[in-house]
Design a protein around this motif. Structure first.
Motif, PDB file in Angstrom:
ATOM      1  N   TYR A  31       0.986  -1.307  -0.003  1.00 30.99           N
ATOM      2  CA  TYR A  31      -0.029  -0.074  -0.097  1.00 30.99           C
ATOM      3  C   TYR A  31       1.020   1.245   0.166  1.00 30.99           C
ATOM      4  CZ  TYR A  31      -4.468  -2.133   1.072  1.00 30.99           C
ATOM      5  OH  TYR A  31      -5.684  -2.779   1.196  1.00 30.99           O
ATOM      6  N   VAL A  32       0.460   2.300  -0.497  1.00 32.80           N
ATOM      7  CA  VAL A  32       1.060   3.450  -0.213  1.00 32.80           C
ATOM      8  C   VAL A  32       1.014   3.728   1.262  1.00 32.80           C
ATOM      9  CG1 VAL A  32       0.853   6.169  -0.517  1.00 32.80           C
ATOM     10  CG2 VAL A  32       0.545   4.509  -2.537  1.00 32.80           C
ATOM     11  N   GLY A  33       2.405   4.243   1.524  1.00 33.22           N
ATOM     12  CA  GLY A  33       2.477   4.671   3.236  1.00 33.22           C
ATOM     13  C   GLY A  33       3.096   3.494   3.798  1.00 33.22           C
ATOM     14  N   ALA A  34       3.356   2.393   3.113  1.00 30.53           N
ATOM     15  CA  ALA A  34       4.344   1.492   3.660  1.00 30.53           C
ATOM     16  C   ALA A  34       5.602   2.034   3.592  1.00 30.53           C
ATOM     17  CB  ALA A  34       4.182   0.170   2.836  1.00 30.53           C
ATOM     18  N   PRO A  35       6.859   1.412   4.394  1.00 28.59           N
ATOM     19  CA  PRO A  35       8.157   1.824   4.333  1.00 28.59           C
ATOM     20  C   PRO A  35       8.758   1.647   2.976  1.00 28.59           C
ATOM     21  CG  PRO A  35       7.790   0.317   6.188  1.00 28.59           C
ATOM     22  CD  PRO A  35       6.495   0.407   5.529  1.00 28.59           C
ATOM     23  N   GLY A  36       9.397   2.608   2.403  1.00 29.38           N
ATOM     24  CA  GLY A  36       9.868   2.646   1.067  1.00 29.38           C
ATOM     25  C   GLY A  36       9.044   3.486   0.271  1.00 29.38           C
ATOM     26  N   THR A  37       8.033   4.090   0.625  1.00 30.82           N
ATOM     27  CA  THR A  37       7.023   4.869  -0.136  1.00 30.82           C
ATOM     28  C   THR A  37       7.642   6.279  -0.686  1.00 30.82           C
ATOM     29  OG1 THR A  37       4.854   4.033   0.969  1.00 30.82           O
ATOM     30  CG2 THR A  37       4.932   6.165  -0.113  1.00 30.82           C
ATOM     31  N   THR A  38       8.079   6.951   0.414  1.00 33.44           N
ATOM     32  CA  THR A  38       8.947   8.249  -0.008  1.00 33.44           C
ATOM     33  C   THR A  38      10.137   8.000  -1.145  1.00 33.44           C
ATOM     34  OG1 THR A  38       8.485   9.026   2.153  1.00 33.44           O
ATOM     35  CG2 THR A  38      10.038  10.283   1.007  1.00 33.44           C
ATOM     36  N   ALA A  39      10.651   7.007  -1.210  1.00 34.51           N
ATOM     37  CA  ALA A  39      11.801   6.588  -1.880  1.00 34.51           C
ATOM     38  C   ALA A  39      11.123   6.173  -3.223  1.00 34.51           C
ATOM     39  CB  ALA A  39      12.728   5.442  -1.372  1.00 34.51           C
ATOM     40  N   ALA A  40      10.131   5.737  -3.474  1.00 38.11           N
ATOM     41  CA  ALA A  40       9.339   5.433  -4.546  1.00 38.11           C
ATOM     42  C   ALA A  40       8.889   6.558  -5.256  1.00 38.11           C
ATOM     43  CB  ALA A  40       8.269   4.258  -4.429  1.00 38.11           C
ATOM     44  N   GLY A  62     -13.726  13.551  -6.314  1.00 36.08           N
ATOM     45  CA  GLY A  62     -13.796  12.334  -5.794  1.00 36.08           C
ATOM     46  C   GLY A  62     -14.461  12.355  -4.202  1.00 36.08           C
ATOM     47  N   TYR A  63     -13.719  11.298  -3.397  1.00 32.40           N
ATOM     48  CA  TYR A  63     -14.350  11.177  -2.205  1.00 32.40           C
ATOM     49  C   TYR A  63     -12.968  10.636  -1.044  1.00 32.40           C
ATOM     50  CZ  TYR A  63     -14.046   6.122  -2.945  1.00 32.40           C
ATOM     51  OH  TYR A  63     -13.407   4.768  -3.148  1.00 32.40           O
ATOM     52  N   ALA A  64     -13.354  10.965   0.239  1.00 32.45           N
ATOM     53  CA  ALA A  64     -12.097  10.520   0.951  1.00 32.45           C
ATOM     54  C   ALA A  64     -12.726  10.491   2.485  1.00 32.45           C
ATOM     55  CB  ALA A  64     -11.414  12.081   1.200  1.00 32.45           C
ATOM     56  N   PRO A  65     -12.112   9.266   3.031  1.00 31.21           N
ATOM     57  CA  PRO A  65     -12.449   9.081   4.580  1.00 31.21           C
ATOM     58  C   PRO A  65     -11.524  10.305   5.188  1.00 31.21           C
ATOM     59  CG  PRO A  65     -10.818   7.342   3.388  1.00 31.21           C
ATOM     60  CD  PRO A  65     -10.920   8.491   2.443  1.00 31.21           C
ATOM     61  N   ILE A  66     -12.204  10.697   6.203  1.00 26.99           N
ATOM     62  CA  ILE A  66     -11.724  11.734   7.057  1.00 26.99           C
ATOM     63  C   ILE A  66     -10.546  11.316   7.928  1.00 26.99           C
ATOM     64  CG2 ILE A  66     -12.436  13.352   8.842  1.00 26.99           C
ATOM     65  CD1 ILE A  66     -15.168  13.618   7.578  1.00 26.99           C
ATOM     66  N   ILE A  70      -7.002   6.699  -1.465  1.00 27.76           N
ATOM     67  CA  ILE A  70      -8.267   6.411  -0.645  1.00 27.76           C
ATOM     68  C   ILE A  70      -8.337   5.178  -0.325  1.00 27.76           C
ATOM     69  CG2 ILE A  70     -10.668   6.311  -0.796  1.00 27.76           C
ATOM     70  CD1 ILE A  70     -10.698   8.189  -3.362  1.00 27.76           C
ATOM     71  N   LYS A  71      -7.669   4.048  -0.850  1.00 28.35           N
ATOM     72  CA  LYS A  71      -7.939   2.541  -0.330  1.00 28.35           C
ATOM     73  C   LYS A  71      -6.750   2.736   0.820  1.00 28.35           C
ATOM     74  CE  LYS A  71     -11.211   1.442  -2.716  1.00 28.35           C
ATOM     75  NZ  LYS A  71     -12.393   1.196  -1.988  1.00 28.35           N
ATOM     76  N   ALA A  72      -5.450   3.441   0.441  1.00 26.30           N
ATOM     77  CA  ALA A  72      -4.540   3.322   1.670  1.00 26.30           C
ATOM     78  C   ALA A  72      -5.019   3.937   3.010  1.00 26.30           C
ATOM     79  CB  ALA A  72      -3.318   3.867   0.981  1.00 26.30           C
ATOM     80  N   VAL A  73      -5.615   4.905   2.882  1.00 24.23           N
ATOM     81  CA  VAL A  73      -6.165   5.619   4.107  1.00 24.23           C
ATOM     82  C   VAL A  73      -7.131   4.628   4.821  1.00 24.23           C
ATOM     83  CG1 VAL A  73      -7.329   7.505   4.925  1.00 24.23           C
ATOM     84  CG2 VAL A  73      -5.776   7.907   3.182  1.00 24.23           C
ATOM     85  N   GLU A  74      -8.057   4.046   3.940  1.00 23.84           N
ATOM     86  CA  GLU A  74      -9.197   3.079   4.509  1.00 23.84           C
ATOM     87  C   GLU A  74      -8.319   1.785   4.990  1.00 23.84           C
ATOM     88  OE1 GLU A  74     -12.951   4.035   1.675  1.00 23.84           O
ATOM     89  OE2 GLU A  74     -11.552   2.388   1.122  1.00 23.84           O
TER      90      GLU A  74
END
Length: 452
Positions: free
Chosen positions: A297-306, A421-425, A342-346
């Motif tokens: 998922y986005v947010g996993a370690p390595g995300t900033t490097a990617a 779009g839509y978003a989880p708060i 959105i899916k990563a936040v959920e």
């Protein structure tokens, strides 16, 4: 000469991988509309916009038909209103926003940008009039977008303005509470804002620009994702080369549209913005590009490097395809406008703090993030101050477009509709920062040598 295989590949990118030109934005200088009488100023602005842009939508539609490349939006940006209207003898600029709205409706565009001020080094009377008008302007118009530049690497950060932004955003959220605080989606604050950005909500026609220009923003996250999915397990050199080559192809399509629009409208070509701009549609997501690189998922370690790899190689590929590249150029990472985000936040994989870290390497900043409606003004100003500091120290553009959704709490969902779009708060760290924000004044700029 374009070969048959290149033409087939472009068709595949359009039909199967959602390649499009996201926007043709006409920048219009309205400085020559200056007048001390507000009504006269508004009439001049309306006449100039509707005259120069009368064929913008028609021309965009014709180019899309002739070349088979979807052109999603046609938009306008104008000189920052706090500059253009500074001679007006009035205490509110809401009427100017309504004039921009009527002009946008007349020429058939969905957004017009430039209800803006540049206050990185101080706030003029005109800047303050505009800032005081933002909430009412955004709540009583449909198409007007607003932006405020709060800092720069050369001037530092105007913390008086940062403090004001907390109350402007809260008031805008309240005044549009019957539409899930939609007004905040049309308002963004910047550090190091650029003058030729074709993307909303932050587009304005900078004082260094000519009288009129055509700027084009391209997109195509689906094309990059598809290319990377075909390179599973390849090393980083191959990964970077794939992104570069793909960005080159995408940019050439944008360059073709930009040149043609410039010729047909008789307006000078400005720049191509290389940004990968996602939509809430599955397959048109920047987050899913990062997942194609190997993240669960986005947010996993390595995300900033990617994200750093993606952003840098999009620029490297794009600059080979066009001599005039500008705007924000990179990868946008909005939450509500990106299916993968959105899916990563959920899934609780992506937090506000991780998003802030990602903004160190993305093309803009904290974008389209819904937070609880009871978040305090000082907390919002604190989030903005953090993001401005990242931009100032790292000499890059950063921005905040945040929506405190009135009456809703963390974990609930907000739906804006369309491309918004839509978003989880998302949860917000609510430990108090008011004593810091209330200090006022200006944070000095950083030293430009002696870096590590």
């Amino acid at each position: 000469m374009i070969s048959m295989s290149e033409a087939r590949k472009t068709n595949e990118m359009i039909l199967e991988e959602k390649l499009d030109v996201r926007t043709i934005t006409m920048g219009i200088n309205i400085m020559d509309c200056a007048d001390s009488n507000l009504k006269t100023f508004c009439n001049k602005v309306y006449d100039k916009i509707t005259s120069l842009a009368q064929n913008l939508v028609k021309t965009g539609d014709e180019i899309a038909l002739d070349f088979g490349i979807p052109i999603v939006n046609k938009r306008i940006s104008v000189t920052p209103i706090s500059i253009a209207a500074s001679a007006c003898d009035c205490d509110s600029y809401v009427e100017i926003a309504r004039t921009l709205d009527r002009a946008a409706m007349e020429v058939g565009i969905n957004f017009i940008g430039g209800f803006s001020a540049l206050v990185q080094k101080g706030i003029t009377k005109s800047d303050r009039t505009l800032i005081n008008s933002v909430s009412e302007a955004l709540s009583t118009t449909e198409r007007v977008c607003s932006s405020i530049n709060l800092g720069s690497s050369r001037s530092g950060i105007d913390m008086n303005a940062v403090k004001l932004m907390g109350s402007v955003i809260k008031e805008t959220a309240y005044l549009t509470r019957d539409r899930d605080s939609l007004g905040c989606t049309k308002f963004v604050v910047f550090c190091n804002a650029v003058e030729d950005n074709p993307f909303m909500a932050g587009a304005f026609h900078g004082p260094g620009e000519g009288d009129c220009a055509i700027n084009v923003g391209i997109s195509g996250p689906g094309v990059v994702r598809k290319a990377l999915e075909e390179k599973q397990g390849a090393d980083f050199e191959t990964l970077c080369e794939t992104v570069k080559r793909t960005a080159f192809k995408i940019t050439r399509a944008g360059q073709l549209v930009a040149k043609e629009a410039s010729k047909r409208l008789g307006v000078p070509f400005g720049i191509i913005d290389l940004s990968l701009a996602p939509t809430p549609v599955l397959g048109d997501s920047v987050a899913m590009i990062l997942q194609a690189m190997g993240l669960e998922y986005v947010g996993a370690p390595g995300t900033t490097a990617a994200l750093a790899i993606l952003n840098d190689n999009v620029k490297k590929g794009g600059v080979m395809a066009s001599s005039f590249v500008g705007g924000l150029s990179g990868a946008f990472i909005p939450v509500s406008e990106d299916y993968g985000m959105i899916k990563a936040v959920e899934a609780n994989a992506l937090t506000l703090e991780k998003l802030e870290a990602m903004t160190c390497v993305c093309s803009v900043g904290l974008d389209m993030i819904a937070i609880p409606g009871d978040t305090s003004e000082s907390t919002i100003s604190g989030i903005i101050a953090d993001e401005m500091a990242i931009g100032m120290i790292n000499n890059k553009t950063t921005a905040v477009r945040i929506i405190p959704v009135h009456g809703k709490k963390a974990g609930e969902k907000v739906v804006f509709g369309g491309l918004l779009g839509y978003a989880p708060i998302m949860e917000v760290n609510n430990y108090d920062c008011s004593a810091f924000i209330n200090r006022g004044g200006r944070i000095p700029p950083p030293i430009h040598s002696f870096k590590n």
